[in-house]
Design an enzyme around this catalytic site. Structure first.
Site: not given
Ligand SMILES: Cc1cc2nc3c(=O)[nH]c(=O)nc-3n(C[C@H](O)[C@H](O)[C@H](O)COP(=O)(O)OP(=O)(O)OC[C@H]3O[C@@H](n4cnc5c(N)ncnc54)[C@H](O)[C@@H]3O)c2cc1C
Ligand code: SF4
Length: 500
Positions: A202, A303, A115, A111
């Protein structure tokens, strides 16, 4: 808890244009960064952090070496700028973003982090315009000034949307601790103060500026959570807590074989805001709860098709799988060829859905182009599955040595090194070291540091799978599809299928 850096500071300085200039621009910023329980003196020189900085540096070098692909002419500055800072003026601009993302995935195998900021800029262009049209506010002009400043300096912008969220069944204002979603804690004549934390951010430490945005639809009682604002990464009151990646401490060891991809990695951290000041000049939404959902939807639209980046990373992984097959002398076996074809087919499925979303773009009232939302969601939904299958096939071709190979230290050991070289050899004309290097790369991308970017980020980044299914369900036009079927079947209700 003080005032942040002067707005627009450094306007007169030249833009950062090369990877080397970018790396220098990160030095001496006095960020408060914690990694493995220790405060980091200078992130640029930390061996765990540096590969992620190198990946961002690649975005500058690509723009310098291939300006057609990775830069664009800015209507704001009249100058050529990095494509990651460009606001899309046509469908072609969005297509070019995807082509650049695939190339960077190929070059870094991870990554490259820019983006989220690019997609936030594009989403905010239309959202600030629409808020102004509805409420007679002045956000759009402020936002365009901010974009012009970012472009003049050639800065990296991190997009901070995801809150830590606490109890997922509760709205922000219902949480026991109000700080589980970022919110405005105070307002004065000069600006706002924000509190809370953003998770999984990120490239945040590798950025120059962050844009904070709400992460979900908000209601009337969530007004203080409807905040969109830009702030410098080194603003007073911010703490960064670095996320662990699988096998990250291999970067602390001597040698470059065991890391698998010693040069490049991604970066995620939790960002904690302790009443951080942001001047009004950099506030682009404050309390307009009805625009939180459109912002989230437009941002994720851009995105989710940005995830064609994974097809570039997939190219490198498919190349690694084909190489180990050659090194093992099995490249002519029909099942090996077939598995490589399957991997390529899957990889192009990601690319084709993403780039078709960009081709199908439409112009918003503000002038910015937005990609097709249904196809963007289909692209991202593929990405939640396909890299896992490509990874599984790569592991099949790699063989067990991928997880049982001895270390570089054993390979280079004065007594047992010879045994390692003798017994872990594949084809006669390939060195044992090269065979180990390629299996370590496959390990890195499917189990190690860069599996964060290739696999789990593919699952959750830009929203977990259910978030795409909701958007697909909203747009799948089931009634129209039913009418089409009824018409063909000669059923009455299908008469008007073509007019739906
Ligand atoms: C490597 C990585 C890079 C990322 N980079 C960025 C970034 O640069 N900027 C940024 O803003 N975000 C970033 N994200 C965040 C990403 O958008 C979130 O991981 C994603 O939106 C899921 O949120 P969470 O991880 O809190 O999962 P959780 O909310 O903990 O979800 C876990 C599970 O529960 C379910 N769930 C959650 N809430 C509910 C609900 N209310 N009802 C029913 N089911 C539910 C989900 O569908 C999922 O199956 C990144 C994530 C990762 C893993
Ligand atoms: S789209 Fe998101 S996951 Fe892919 S390279 Fe760009 S910042 Fe990283």
């Amino acid at each position: 808890m003080g005032k942040s850096a002067t707005p627009g500071a450094g306007e007169e300085l030249p833009a950062i244009r090369t990877g080397a200039e970018y790396i220098e621009s990160l030095r001496g910023r006095k960020l408060r960064v914690f990694l493995l329980g220790e405060e980091v003196e200078e992130p640029v020189d930390h061996p765990i952090i540096r590969p992620s900085i190198n990946a961002v540096a690649a975005t500058y070098d690509l723009a310098a070496n291939d300006p057609e692909l990775a830069s664009a002419m800015s209507p704001y500055t009249g100058e050529r700028i990095n494509r990651f800072l460009h606001v899309a003026e046509s469908a072609e601009d969005l297509v070019m973003q995807n082509k650049m993302q695939r190339r960077l995935g190929q070059l870094t195998g991870t990554c490259f982090q820019r983006c989220v900021g690019m997609d936030a800029l594009n989403a905010l262009h239309s959202v600030t315009f629409d808020i102004d049209a509805a409420n007679d506010t002045g956000y759009h002009a402020r936002f365009k000034n901010f974009v012009a400043h970012m472009q003049r300096r050639g800065f990296v912008i991190g997009g901070a949307m995801t809150d830590v969220k606490g109890d997922r069944s509760k709205a922000p204002h219902e949480q026991d601790d109000p700080d589980l979603y970022v919110h405005v804690s105070k307002r004065d004549d000069e600006g706002v103060y924000i509190r809370g934390a953003k998770a999984h951010q990120t490239g945040c430490i590798n950025s120059h500026w962050l844009i904070v945005m709400p992460t979900l639809r908000l209601g009337e009682n969530d007004r203080d959570y409807a905040i969109v604002a830009a702030l410098p990464v080194d603003a007073e009151g911010i703490t960064y807590i670095y996320g662990r990646q699988s096998c990250d401490t291999r970067a602390l060891e001597d040698g470059d074989i065991d890391a698998g991809n010693a040069q490049f990695s991604g970066q995620e951290a939790m960002v904690v805001f302790d009443d951080v000041f942001i001047p009004w000049e950099h506030v682009f939404m404050d309390g307009e709860v009805e625009f939180a959902a459109p912002l989230v939807e437009r941002f994720t639209c851009y995105h989710r098709r940005s995830y064609v980046c994974k097809s570039g990373v997939g190219d490198a992984l498919i190349g690694a799988a084909a190489t180990i097959a050659e090194y093992n002398g099995v490249e002519r076996a029909s099942h090996i060829k077939d598995k490589l074809v399957e991997m390529a087919h899957l990889n192009e499925t990601i690319y084709s859905t993403g780039i078709s979303s960009s081709h199908e773009a439409e112009q918003m009232k503000s002038g910015v182009y937005i990609c097709n939302d249904l196809l963007a969601n289909v692209c991202k939904h593929h990405v939640t599955k396909i890299p896992y299958e490509i990874g599984r096939l790569a592991q099949d071709l790699a063989g067990g040595i991928m997880v049982t190979a001895p270390s570089q230290k054993d390979l280079e050991h004065p007594e047992i090194g010879e045994l390692v070289r003798k017994y872990l050899k594949g084809k006669t004309d390939v060195s044992t070291e090269d065979r180990l290097r390629i299996v370590r790369l496959i390990e890195n991308m499917t189990l190690g540091r860069n599996a964060v970017g290739y696999l789990t980020e593919s699952m959750h980044g830009a929203g977990s799978p259910q978030a795409q299914r909701i958007q697909i369900a909203r747009q799948m036009q089931l009634e129209k599809k039913k009418s089409l079927a009824k018409k063909l079947a000669g059923i009455d209700g299908g008469k008007n299928a073509e007019h739906d």
